[in-house]
Design a protein around this motif. Sequence first.
Motif, mmCIF file in Angstrom:
data_model
loop_
_atom_site.group_PDB
_atom_site.id
_atom_site.type_symbol
_atom_site.label_atom_id
_atom_site.label_comp_id
_atom_site.label_asym_id
_atom_site.label_seq_id
_atom_site.Cartn_x
_atom_site.Cartn_y
_atom_site.Cartn_z
ATOM 1 N N LEU A 230 -17.999 15.100 11.585
ATOM 2 C CA LEU A 230 -17.323 15.650 12.521
ATOM 3 C C LEU A 230 -18.288 16.682 13.136
ATOM 4 O O LEU A 230 -19.325 17.073 12.474
ATOM 5 C CB LEU A 230 -16.224 16.529 11.883
ATOM 6 N N LEU A 231 -18.035 16.874 14.514
ATOM 7 C CA LEU A 231 -18.981 17.924 15.104
ATOM 8 C C LEU A 231 -18.155 18.456 16.474
ATOM 9 O O LEU A 231 -17.409 17.723 16.891
ATOM 10 C CB LEU A 231 -20.144 17.017 15.900
ATOM 11 N N GLY A 232 -17.850 19.768 16.203
ATOM 12 C CA GLY A 232 -16.958 20.582 17.021
ATOM 13 C C GLY A 232 -16.171 21.715 16.554
ATOM 14 O O GLY A 232 -16.148 21.725 15.434
ATOM 15 N N ASN A 233 -15.857 22.605 17.506
ATOM 16 C CA ASN A 233 -14.928 23.744 16.991
ATOM 17 C C ASN A 233 -13.411 23.174 17.026
ATOM 18 O O ASN A 233 -13.142 22.738 16.297
ATOM 19 C CB ASN A 233 -15.450 24.786 17.816
ATOM 20 N N GLU A 234 -12.978 23.654 18.251
ATOM 21 C CA GLU A 234 -11.488 23.272 18.242
ATOM 22 C C GLU A 234 -11.172 21.893 18.563
ATOM 23 O O GLU A 234 -9.942 21.333 18.272
ATOM 24 C CB GLU A 234 -10.721 24.223 19.362
ATOM 25 N N GLN A 235 -12.279 20.989 19.343
ATOM 26 C CA GLN A 235 -11.689 19.787 19.602
ATOM 27 C C GLN A 235 -12.966 18.886 18.846
ATOM 28 O O GLN A 235 -13.991 18.260 19.627
ATOM 29 C CB GLN A 235 -11.936 19.585 21.046
ATOM 30 N N VAL A 241 -17.867 5.367 11.103
ATOM 31 C CA VAL A 241 -17.701 5.538 9.655
ATOM 32 C C VAL A 241 -18.905 4.864 8.963
ATOM 33 O O VAL A 241 -19.222 3.755 9.371
ATOM 34 C CB VAL A 241 -16.439 4.537 9.315
ATOM 35 N N GLY A 242 -19.432 5.414 8.162
ATOM 36 C CA GLY A 242 -20.500 4.916 7.261
ATOM 37 C C GLY A 242 -19.988 4.718 6.032
ATOM 38 O O GLY A 242 -18.836 5.110 5.524
ATOM 39 N N GLU A 243 -20.750 3.556 5.230
ATOM 40 C CA GLU A 243 -20.286 3.370 3.861
ATOM 41 C C GLU A 243 -21.671 3.284 3.009
ATOM 42 O O GLU A 243 -22.746 3.218 3.550
ATOM 43 C CB GLU A 243 -19.827 1.624 3.790
ATOM 44 N N ILE A 244 -21.330 3.801 1.846
ATOM 45 C CA ILE A 244 -22.258 3.978 0.853
ATOM 46 C C ILE A 244 -22.107 2.794 -0.074
ATOM 47 O O ILE A 244 -21.107 2.506 -0.876
ATOM 48 C CB ILE A 244 -22.301 5.316 -0.243
ATOM 49 N N LEU A 245 -23.282 1.858 -0.438
ATOM 50 C CA LEU A 245 -22.966 0.953 -1.162
ATOM 51 C C LEU A 245 -24.066 1.269 -2.395
ATOM 52 O O LEU A 245 -25.255 1.313 -2.360
ATOM 53 C CB LEU A 245 -23.465 -0.373 -0.476
ATOM 54 N N VAL A 246 -23.172 1.899 -3.546
ATOM 55 C CA VAL A 246 -23.962 1.997 -4.475
ATOM 56 C C VAL A 246 -24.198 1.105 -5.437
ATOM 57 O O VAL A 246 -23.825 0.198 -5.742
ATOM 58 C CB VAL A 246 -23.044 3.230 -5.303
ATOM 59 N N GLY A 247 -25.412 1.324 -6.014
ATOM 60 C CA GLY A 247 -26.080 0.295 -6.932
ATOM 61 C C GLY A 247 -25.776 0.739 -8.380
ATOM 62 O O GLY A 247 -25.692 -0.091 -9.400
ATOM 63 N N ILE A 266 -23.854 1.382 8.285
ATOM 64 C CA ILE A 266 -23.229 2.146 9.498
ATOM 65 C C ILE A 266 -23.406 1.343 10.718
ATOM 66 O O ILE A 266 -24.497 0.580 10.988
ATOM 67 C CB ILE A 266 -24.307 3.400 9.826
ATOM 68 N N PRO A 267 -22.253 0.934 11.381
ATOM 69 C CA PRO A 267 -20.864 1.178 10.901
ATOM 70 C C PRO A 267 -20.534 0.360 9.652
ATOM 71 O O PRO A 267 -21.041 -0.834 9.714
ATOM 72 C CB PRO A 267 -20.077 0.980 12.205
ATOM 73 N N ALA A 268 -19.724 0.900 8.861
ATOM 74 C CA ALA A 268 -19.145 0.012 7.773
ATOM 75 C C ALA A 268 -18.277 -0.906 8.408
ATOM 76 O O ALA A 268 -17.682 -0.933 9.396
ATOM 77 C CB ALA A 268 -18.338 0.825 7.052
ATOM 78 N N LYS A 269 -18.258 -2.084 7.680
ATOM 79 C CA LYS A 269 -17.622 -3.410 7.837
ATOM 80 C C LYS A 269 -16.194 -3.288 7.628
ATOM 81 O O LYS A 269 -15.985 -3.407 6.361
ATOM 82 C CB LYS A 269 -18.163 -4.514 7.464
ATOM 83 N N LEU A 270 -15.151 -2.994 8.459
ATOM 84 C CA LEU A 270 -13.831 -2.579 7.987
ATOM 85 C C LEU A 270 -12.797 -3.543 8.813
ATOM 86 O O LEU A 270 -13.424 -3.998 9.855
ATOM 87 C CB LEU A 270 -13.625 -1.283 8.318
ATOM 88 N N PRO A 271 -11.606 -3.853 8.164
ATOM 89 C CA PRO A 271 -10.863 -4.682 8.775
ATOM 90 C C PRO A 271 -10.383 -3.810 10.185
ATOM 91 O O PRO A 271 -10.466 -2.906 10.139
ATOM 92 C CB PRO A 271 -9.593 -4.593 7.894
ATOM 93 N N ALA A 272 -9.657 -4.794 10.938
ATOM 94 C CA ALA A 272 -9.428 -4.291 12.419
ATOM 95 C C ALA A 272 -8.665 -2.818 12.270
ATOM 96 O O ALA A 272 -7.705 -2.924 11.528
ATOM 97 C CB ALA A 272 -8.879 -5.140 13.172
ATOM 98 N N LEU A 327 -27.413 9.942 10.646
ATOM 99 C CA LEU A 327 -27.220 8.468 11.276
ATOM 100 C C LEU A 327 -25.982 7.921 11.835
ATOM 101 O O LEU A 327 -25.947 7.425 12.674
ATOM 102 C CB LEU A 327 -27.696 7.588 9.924
ATOM 103 N N LEU A 328 -24.905 8.694 11.432
ATOM 104 C CA LEU A 328 -23.616 8.515 12.090
ATOM 105 C C LEU A 328 -23.628 8.838 13.277
ATOM 106 O O LEU A 328 -22.781 8.164 13.994
ATOM 107 C CB LEU A 328 -22.593 9.084 10.863
ATOM 108 N N TRP A 329 -24.355 9.878 13.329
ATOM 109 C CA TRP A 329 -24.310 10.317 15.201
ATOM 110 C C TRP A 329 -25.221 9.472 15.960
ATOM 111 O O TRP A 329 -24.701 9.109 17.036
ATOM 112 C CB TRP A 329 -24.749 11.607 15.135
ATOM 113 N N ARG A 330 -26.190 8.891 15.376
ATOM 114 C CA ARG A 330 -27.316 8.136 16.022
ATOM 115 C C ARG A 330 -26.572 6.630 16.483
ATOM 116 O O ARG A 330 -26.418 6.344 17.471
ATOM 117 C CB ARG A 330 -28.275 7.728 14.924
ATOM 118 N N ALA A 331 -25.562 6.395 15.607
ATOM 119 C CA ALA A 331 -24.955 5.222 15.655
ATOM 120 C C ALA A 331 -23.772 5.386 16.719
ATOM 121 O O ALA A 331 -23.557 4.295 17.604
ATOM 122 C CB ALA A 331 -23.913 4.802 14.461
ATOM 123 N N LYS A 332 -23.737 6.627 17.246
ATOM 124 C CA LYS A 332 -22.763 7.108 18.286
ATOM 125 C C LYS A 332 -23.546 7.445 19.749
ATOM 126 O O LYS A 332 -22.820 7.924 20.645
ATOM 127 C CB LYS A 332 -21.858 7.981 18.194
#
Length: 363
Positions: A230-235, A241-247, A266-272, A327-332
């Motif tokens: 998240l980035l911002g004050n009031e708005q 969305v990123g995913e951690i794939l833990v070993g 990044i981005p996580a592969k998620l259902p629609a 990295l999440l911001w870079r993806a945006k």
Amino acid sequence: MEVTKVANTKKRIGILFGGRSREHEISVLSAASVMDAIDRGRYDVLPVGITKEGAWRRIATDLSGLSTLEDARMEQLFAGSASMTIADFDAETDFAFPVMHGPFGEDGTIQGLFEMLGKPYAGCGVAASAISMDKIFTKEIWRRAGLPVCGHTHTTAASCREGFSEEVLRIEAEIAYPIFVKPANMGSSVGITKVFSRPELEAGISEALRHDRRVIFEQTVCGRELEVALLGNEQPAVSAVGEILVGSEYYDYDSKYRGGGTRLEIPAKLPAGVAEEIGKLAEKAYRALDGEGFSRVDLFFDEKQGKIYLSEMNAIPGFTQYSMFPLLWRAKGLAYEDLIERIIELGYERHHTAHHRQPAGRP
Ligand SMILES: Nc1ncnc2c1ncn2[C@@H]1O[C@H](COP(=O)(O)OP(=O)(O)O)[C@@H](O)[C@H]1O
Ligand SMILES: [Mg+2]
């Protein structure tokens, strides 16, 4: 002829790192990346290292070239550095950028100092920092806001002294094994255990009590680990969305900072539709804790049950070039340098809002 001196209008950013937490070295690496990215055409930088004993030092090097935890060892970094008082820091900086994780950096304490000094600073304010550092308060606030959290309960050192076996029975009655046992205020998975039986629970409580006098117990969520920035004050803006794939069994200290087979997707592969839902939930979670500036909200997605659970909010997440947050911001489409710039702007913006309280007087 009159010579007009051009005033140096560059703002001086004090970057604070290190500190009295187990996450000292990680903080040094995050600070190295932040320093590297700050636009020197616009800002001057004052690197301030805080030792593990809590002493403030003026760091002579610009931290460039540090990349491993070993590089970030204190001895090399603090060798030859001069000590610095808080008054020096106040006089020599226009803006504070704390890049410290865990207690005394991310938990509202240093943010309170900046408030006292009337100094603009990066990131969450005092209450949001303190509450998000505390896993018990965080879960309670989210639960009361109607946001989804896993089953949890807590205990204190005092309750355990009064009747340890009663406490163990009560916890077992409230939460089924396997249980996550965590110190309320920590980070980087320090002091956390996943327990499957009573003897392990008892040992887990003792371990957690070594780090804090309050301990939280959580139902184990069988789900994918997702993170949103998240980035911002009031708005606030919401990242991908990123995913951690833990070993390993879970995202413990080694898998966080020594690799250990962990991958970020990044981005996580998620259902629609799920990514949107998670983004909205993360924004509600940030607002519920009064997040400002930036934060990272961590969640679980139980795909079988189709359920999302909020896990925690990190007021100062890892900030290295390879960390999830940037990295999440870079993806945006927001580059690391621009992210840092935006964080500084948001700190000034909050400082200048009419609602922001002014210090009553300076000592
Ligand atoms: N309730 C839970 N269910 C399943 N896994 C959990 C749960 N709580 C923690 N974990 C695992 O333990 C890791 C560390 O816990 P977390 O609460 O994020 O602490 P920290 O503040 O140290 O990051 C998580 O990233 C996750 O892998
Ligand atoms: Mg975590």
